[in-house]
Design a protein around this motif. Sequence first.
Motif, PDB file in Angstrom:
ATOM      1  N   ILE A  83       0.862  -1.188   0.000  1.00 35.13           N
ATOM      2  CA  ILE A  83       0.000   0.000   0.000  1.00 35.13           C
ATOM      3  C   ILE A  83       0.894   1.232   0.000  1.00 35.13           C
ATOM      4  O   ILE A  83       2.110   1.135   0.186  1.00 35.13           O
ATOM      5  CB  ILE A  83      -0.955   0.036   1.218  1.00 35.13           C
ATOM      6  CG1 ILE A  83      -0.166  -0.018   2.537  1.00 35.13           C
ATOM      7  CG2 ILE A  83      -1.964  -1.103   1.154  1.00 35.13           C
ATOM      8  CD1 ILE A  83      -1.022   0.111   3.774  1.00 35.13           C
ATOM      9  N   THR A  84       0.267   2.402  -0.187  1.00 33.18           N
ATOM     10  CA  THR A  84       1.044   3.639  -0.151  1.00 33.18           C
ATOM     11  C   THR A  84       1.299   4.043   1.294  1.00 33.18           C
ATOM     12  O   THR A  84       0.607   3.592   2.221  1.00 33.18           O
ATOM     13  CB  THR A  84       0.310   4.778  -0.863  1.00 33.18           C
ATOM     14  OG1 THR A  84      -0.882   5.107  -0.113  1.00 33.18           O
ATOM     15  CG2 THR A  84      -0.073   4.385  -2.288  1.00 33.18           C
ATOM     16  N   VAL A  85       2.269   4.919   1.480  1.00 38.63           N
ATOM     17  CA  VAL A  85       2.573   5.429   2.822  1.00 38.63           C
ATOM     18  C   VAL A  85       1.356   6.168   3.388  1.00 38.63           C
ATOM     19  O   VAL A  85       1.035   6.046   4.575  1.00 38.63           O
ATOM     20  CB  VAL A  85       3.809   6.350   2.783  1.00 38.63           C
ATOM     21  CG1 VAL A  85       4.017   7.030   4.142  1.00 38.63           C
ATOM     22  CG2 VAL A  85       5.051   5.562   2.408  1.00 38.63           C
ATOM     23  N   GLN A  86       0.676   6.926   2.537  1.00 33.75           N
ATOM     24  CA  GLN A  86      -0.502   7.652   3.011  1.00 33.75           C
ATOM     25  C   GLN A  86      -1.602   6.697   3.457  1.00 33.75           C
ATOM     26  O   GLN A  86      -2.272   6.933   4.466  1.00 33.75           O
ATOM     27  CB  GLN A  86      -1.042   8.578   1.921  1.00 33.75           C
ATOM     28  CG  GLN A  86      -2.241   9.411   2.420  1.00 33.75           C
ATOM     29  CD  GLN A  86      -2.721  10.426   1.406  1.00 33.75           C
ATOM     30  OE1 GLN A  86      -2.019  10.745   0.462  1.00 33.75           O
ATOM     31  NE2 GLN A  86      -3.924  10.937   1.609  1.00 33.75           N
ATOM     32  N   GLN A  87      -1.815   5.620   2.706  1.00 35.71           N
ATOM     33  CA  GLN A  87      -2.830   4.635   3.101  1.00 35.71           C
ATOM     34  C   GLN A  87      -2.476   3.999   4.447  1.00 35.71           C
ATOM     35  O   GLN A  87      -3.341   3.786   5.291  1.00 35.71           O
ATOM     36  CB  GLN A  87      -2.957   3.554   2.023  1.00 35.71           C
ATOM     37  CG  GLN A  87      -3.649   4.028   0.752  1.00 35.71           C
ATOM     38  CD  GLN A  87      -3.566   3.017  -0.379  1.00 35.71           C
ATOM     39  OE1 GLN A  87      -2.590   2.259  -0.475  1.00 35.71           O
ATOM     40  NE2 GLN A  87      -4.584   2.987  -1.230  1.00 35.71           N
ATOM     41  N   LEU A  88      -1.190   3.711   4.627  1.00 30.40           N
ATOM     42  CA  LEU A  88      -0.731   3.160   5.902  1.00 30.40           C
ATOM     43  C   LEU A  88      -0.986   4.152   7.033  1.00 30.40           C
ATOM     44  O   LEU A  88      -1.511   3.787   8.092  1.00 30.40           O
ATOM     45  CB  LEU A  88       0.765   2.828   5.813  1.00 30.40           C
ATOM     46  CG  LEU A  88       1.378   2.192   7.062  1.00 30.40           C
ATOM     47  CD1 LEU A  88       1.034   0.704   7.118  1.00 30.40           C
ATOM     48  CD2 LEU A  88       2.899   2.384   7.088  1.00 30.40           C
TER      49      LEU A  88
END
Length: 469
Positions: A83-88
């Motif tokens: 996943i993306t860092v933002q999603q995390l």
Amino acid sequence: MISIYNTLTNQKEVFKPLVPEQVSMYVCGPTVYNYIHIGNARSAIAFDTIRRYFEYRRFKVNYVSNFTDVDDKMIKAAKENHITVQQLADKFIAAFMEDTKALAIEPATKNPKATENIADIIQFISSLIAKGYAYESDGDVYFRTRKSPDYGKLSDQNIDELEQGASQHVDTEETARKEDVIDFALWKSVRNDELSWESPFGKGRPGWHIECSVMATKYLGPTIDIHGGGQDLMFPHHENEIAQSEAETGQKFANYWMHNGFVTIGEDDEKMSKSLGNFVTVHDMIKEVDPQVVRFFMATTHYRHPIQYSQTNIEEATNNLNKLKTAFDNLNYRLKDAVVGSNQEVEAQITESLAKFESAMDEDFNAQNGIAVVYDMAKKMNVYSEAGQVELDSINHLLETFKNMTAVFGLSFDQATEDLGARVEELIAQRLEAKKQKDFQKSDDIRDQLAAEGIILEDTPQGTRWRKD
């Protein structure tokens, strides 16, 4: 007057806010790559309790606690989870909000994210470069630690000893880019597809320490009243915050530094560690332990003292919290037959308890002494609830004072009492109807059911009373 143990001076000092009756408070928040663990919870609870006492004392508190939502750990975790860092970050910020709400931690006035303040971070770093406190090196930017004249003042570190310690480390590419081994990163260059931003120094992302300096000064001003966090953050994180903040603003960064103690695990008092396999997240813990018990357990230990998280201590906290709930429930029930007026002896006891409570908490937020006053008040409430005659004004005054004191520790009894009372009254009504129908077996069964739950029924000429044993 409230006294605070100031880590910066290693002594208690009378709290003198920058603005009368207001408190500006910055507390380091989590790096949101996983669920918060009980060490994070301990810090959040400790400073929430301190905040609540300031509010009890009628201070207006501007409480800022950040989210670090970009760093090496986050990038690694995001890759592992595809996943993306933002999603995390979004996932674990939501989990943080859920878990802290369960622990009755008040929402911060502001929860700024590092990624929302990149422009300010770049501007801050550019200013440090212009003033000669920082330098660029192959896309990175480092702070010249030796230009901070009293570096090490918070953690009592000697800069020459720090150099010796650093020089013993294996030489790396990064140390080769530094002018001095003790310099620390403000900006890290990125040469691949990792999360990054364009800047005058090149493509990259901020260092950890600079994030807090920027967000603290942006949202609270160049000088703040209180900066808090765990003891483990004292060096190098807080030391670096002081150096870079005071270099940029030319002013004292924080007047009072407060640090909470560590959490150890189990009866053997082991320090919590992932490597030891004793790492406990709040998300998992509150599935098995009442969140209010966890809150009570941690909030009623002095914030600077270590906490031993063990089954024995949780059971003791559960029992003590139940005693407070019982005292509240028993006195609250007597509102039904209270007479108009007040009891002067009870009123005097309330005044005495308030004075003792505030004296304890004014002394560096001494929660252990503060809760001792609450325990004593609970005993007095139990005695009064057994009196033949109770007065309405004094019951209400007792209950309100008790609620105000316990609210400092994040406790609330009203809803639980209302729910319990409604259910008990319904069972009492069923028992009365069973008696009318001469169904004495059902009547006895209801009494036994309530007795098993610690509810004692007393049949009087005025009707059936109940109290918690």
